[in-house]
Design a protein around this motif. Sequence first.
Motif, PDB file in Angstrom:
ATOM      1  N   PHE A 112     -34.390  41.381 -16.457  1.00 51.68           N
ATOM      2  CA  PHE A 112     -34.269  41.376 -15.498  1.00 51.68           C
ATOM      3  C   PHE A 112     -35.705  40.026 -14.293  1.00 51.68           C
ATOM      4  O   PHE A 112     -35.588  40.341 -13.334  1.00 51.68           O
ATOM      5  CB  PHE A 112     -36.454  42.194 -15.785  1.00 51.68           C
ATOM      6  N   THR A 113     -35.916  39.219 -14.726  1.00 53.68           N
ATOM      7  CA  THR A 113     -36.413  37.722 -14.427  1.00 53.68           C
ATOM      8  C   THR A 113     -35.208  37.248 -13.214  1.00 53.68           C
ATOM      9  O   THR A 113     -35.506  37.025 -12.133  1.00 53.68           O
ATOM     10  CB  THR A 113     -37.412  36.648 -15.376  1.00 53.68           C
ATOM     11  N   GLN A 114     -34.443  37.330 -14.431  1.00 48.18           N
ATOM     12  CA  GLN A 114     -33.404  36.832 -12.990  1.00 48.18           C
ATOM     13  C   GLN A 114     -33.284  37.798 -12.110  1.00 48.18           C
ATOM     14  O   GLN A 114     -32.546  36.918 -11.307  1.00 48.18           O
ATOM     15  CB  GLN A 114     -32.122  35.916 -14.603  1.00 48.18           C
ATOM     16  N   LEU A 115     -32.731  38.625 -12.675  1.00 49.98           N
ATOM     17  CA  LEU A 115     -32.649  39.363 -11.464  1.00 49.98           C
ATOM     18  C   LEU A 115     -33.431  40.010 -10.478  1.00 49.98           C
ATOM     19  O   LEU A 115     -33.049  39.902  -8.817  1.00 49.98           O
ATOM     20  CB  LEU A 115     -32.265  40.920 -12.137  1.00 49.98           C
ATOM     21  N   LEU A 116     -34.815  39.210 -10.333  1.00 48.78           N
ATOM     22  CA  LEU A 116     -35.819  39.409  -9.575  1.00 48.78           C
ATOM     23  C   LEU A 116     -35.428  38.463  -8.567  1.00 48.78           C
ATOM     24  O   LEU A 116     -35.703  38.258  -7.187  1.00 48.78           O
ATOM     25  CB  LEU A 116     -37.048  39.575 -10.102  1.00 48.78           C
ATOM     26  N   GLU A 117     -35.375  37.578  -9.247  1.00 55.01           N
ATOM     27  CA  GLU A 117     -35.299  36.259  -8.795  1.00 55.01           C
ATOM     28  C   GLU A 117     -34.263  36.206  -7.922  1.00 55.01           C
ATOM     29  O   GLU A 117     -33.900  35.553  -6.710  1.00 55.01           O
ATOM     30  CB  GLU A 117     -35.154  34.711  -9.849  1.00 55.01           C
ATOM     31  N   THR A 118     -32.661  36.722  -8.491  1.00 50.80           N
ATOM     32  CA  THR A 118     -31.580  36.657  -7.405  1.00 50.80           C
ATOM     33  C   THR A 118     -31.821  37.617  -5.794  1.00 50.80           C
ATOM     34  O   THR A 118     -31.651  36.921  -4.928  1.00 50.80           O
ATOM     35  CB  THR A 118     -30.709  37.550  -7.929  1.00 50.80           C
ATOM     36  N   PHE A 119     -32.860  38.488  -6.141  1.00 51.32           N
ATOM     37  CA  PHE A 119     -32.622  39.418  -4.702  1.00 51.32           C
ATOM     38  C   PHE A 119     -33.819  38.564  -4.393  1.00 51.32           C
ATOM     39  O   PHE A 119     -33.607  39.115  -3.184  1.00 51.32           O
ATOM     40  CB  PHE A 119     -32.956  40.987  -5.606  1.00 51.32           C
ATOM     41  N   ASP A 120     -34.314  37.704  -4.571  1.00 53.24           N
ATOM     42  CA  ASP A 120     -35.625  37.671  -3.689  1.00 53.24           C
ATOM     43  C   ASP A 120     -34.790  36.122  -2.964  1.00 53.24           C
ATOM     44  O   ASP A 120     -35.432  36.745  -1.737  1.00 53.24           O
ATOM     45  CB  ASP A 120     -37.021  36.742  -4.166  1.00 53.24           C
ATOM     46  N   GLY A 121     -34.484  35.818  -3.737  1.00 49.81           N
ATOM     47  CA  GLY A 121     -33.407  34.298  -3.176  1.00 49.81           C
ATOM     48  C   GLY A 121     -32.224  34.866  -2.016  1.00 49.81           C
ATOM     49  O   GLY A 121     -32.244  34.977  -0.994  1.00 49.81           O
ATOM     50  N   ILE A 122     -32.127  36.026  -2.648  1.00 53.05           N
ATOM     51  CA  ILE A 122     -30.894  36.678  -1.413  1.00 53.05           C
ATOM     52  C   ILE A 122     -31.346  36.896  -0.350  1.00 53.05           C
ATOM     53  O   ILE A 122     -31.490  36.610   0.913  1.00 53.05           O
ATOM     54  CB  ILE A 122     -30.042  37.937  -2.021  1.00 53.05           C
ATOM     55  N   GLY A 123     -32.683  38.575  -0.278  1.00 49.73           N
ATOM     56  CA  GLY A 123     -33.346  37.993   0.645  1.00 49.73           C
ATOM     57  C   GLY A 123     -33.901  37.055   1.687  1.00 49.73           C
ATOM     58  O   GLY A 123     -33.759  37.488   2.572  1.00 49.73           O
ATOM     59  N   LYS A 124     -34.520  35.876   1.030  1.00 53.95           N
ATOM     60  CA  LYS A 124     -34.734  35.281   1.818  1.00 53.95           C
ATOM     61  C   LYS A 124     -33.378  34.474   2.653  1.00 53.95           C
ATOM     62  O   LYS A 124     -34.005  34.098   3.970  1.00 53.95           O
ATOM     63  CB  LYS A 124     -35.306  34.439   1.240  1.00 53.95           C
ATOM     64  N   GLU A 125     -32.186  34.506   2.076  1.00 50.82           N
ATOM     65  CA  GLU A 125     -31.125  33.755   3.115  1.00 50.82           C
ATOM     66  C   GLU A 125     -30.716  35.079   4.189  1.00 50.82           C
ATOM     67  O   GLU A 125     -30.189  34.128   4.832  1.00 50.82           O
ATOM     68  CB  GLU A 125     -30.242  33.783   2.099  1.00 50.82           C
ATOM     69  N   TYR A 126     -30.866  35.788   4.238  1.00 46.16           N
ATOM     70  CA  TYR A 126     -30.563  36.603   4.489  1.00 46.16           C
ATOM     71  C   TYR A 126     -31.546  37.628   5.489  1.00 46.16           C
ATOM     72  O   TYR A 126     -31.101  38.800   6.286  1.00 46.16           O
ATOM     73  CB  TYR A 126     -29.857  37.725   3.968  1.00 46.16           C
ATOM     74  N   LYS A 127     -32.722  37.152   5.976  1.00 50.03           N
ATOM     75  CA  LYS A 127     -34.195  38.071   6.289  1.00 50.03           C
ATOM     76  C   LYS A 127     -33.860  37.966   7.637  1.00 50.03           C
ATOM     77  O   LYS A 127     -33.988  38.614   7.698  1.00 50.03           O
ATOM     78  CB  LYS A 127     -35.089  36.925   6.069  1.00 50.03           C
ATOM     79  N   GLU A 128     -33.247  36.460   8.422  1.00 48.24           N
ATOM     80  CA  GLU A 128     -33.313  36.740   9.699  1.00 48.24           C
ATOM     81  C   GLU A 128     -32.188  37.525  10.656  1.00 48.24           C
ATOM     82  O   GLU A 128     -32.522  37.865  11.773  1.00 48.24           O
ATOM     83  CB  GLU A 128     -33.275  35.036  10.285  1.00 48.24           C
ATOM     84  N   LYS A 129     -30.893  37.469   9.106  1.00 46.53           N
ATOM     85  CA  LYS A 129     -29.817  38.139   9.876  1.00 46.53           C
ATOM     86  C   LYS A 129     -29.864  39.851  10.092  1.00 46.53           C
ATOM     87  O   LYS A 129     -29.700  40.451  10.278  1.00 46.53           O
ATOM     88  CB  LYS A 129     -28.328  38.355   8.877  1.00 46.53           C
ATOM     89  N   LEU A 130     -30.813  40.168   8.477  1.00 46.80           N
ATOM     90  CA  LEU A 130     -31.077  41.679   8.447  1.00 46.80           C
ATOM     91  C   LEU A 130     -32.196  42.343   9.585  1.00 46.80           C
ATOM     92  O   LEU A 130     -31.883  43.179  10.459  1.00 46.80           O
ATOM     93  CB  LEU A 130     -31.805  41.632   7.159  1.00 46.80           C
ATOM     94  N   GLN A 131     -32.489  41.189   9.259  1.00 42.62           N
ATOM     95  CA  GLN A 131     -34.356  41.580  10.619  1.00 42.62           C
ATOM     96  C   GLN A 131     -32.999  41.836  12.139  1.00 42.62           C
ATOM     97  O   GLN A 131     -33.353  43.082  13.352  1.00 42.62           O
ATOM     98  CB  GLN A 131     -34.846  41.246  11.254  1.00 42.62           C
ATOM     99  N   GLU A 132     -32.610  41.227  12.434  1.00 39.61           N
ATOM    100  CA  GLU A 132     -31.590  41.349  13.645  1.00 39.61           C
ATOM    101  C   GLU A 132     -30.393  42.886  13.772  1.00 39.61           C
ATOM    102  O   GLU A 132     -30.048  43.443  14.809  1.00 39.61           O
ATOM    103  CB  GLU A 132     -30.641  39.752  14.334  1.00 39.61           C
ATOM    104  N   LYS A 133     -30.034  42.244  13.371  1.00 41.01           N
ATOM    105  CA  LYS A 133     -29.518  43.738  12.948  1.00 41.01           C
ATOM    106  C   LYS A 133     -29.496  44.984  12.480  1.00 41.01           C
ATOM    107  O   LYS A 133     -29.823  46.109  13.912  1.00 41.01           O
ATOM    108  CB  LYS A 133     -28.736  43.539  11.115  1.00 41.01           C
TER     109      LYS A 133
END
Length: 88
Positions: A43-64
């Motif tokens: 569960f902890t690893q899953l949350l950390e993974t989603f957090d990392g992906i979210g930070k990595e793609y935040k700008e791209k998602l906001q633009e989309k």
Amino acid sequence: MLSRIILIILSYTRFTETGMMDSPNDFLVGEQYWDFIGGKNTFTQLLETFDGIGKEYKEKLQEKFKKIASEKIKFILGNDAILSRIGL
């Protein structure tokens, strides 16, 4: 924020299950579920993974999202002058 999400998940009870299920024995939720499926700390690893992906793609998602919103507003309003005034 994460602790608030975990608290909500762990404290969730559904009125329709009252008297029908034995909560700790009949089903698992949140950390208990994911650690059961994938082993300790899943569960902890899953949350950390989603957090990392979210930070990595935040700008791209906001633009989309901004592009989609602009297209929807254009379709509804059909006026580019209004869109430019609101920054879309």
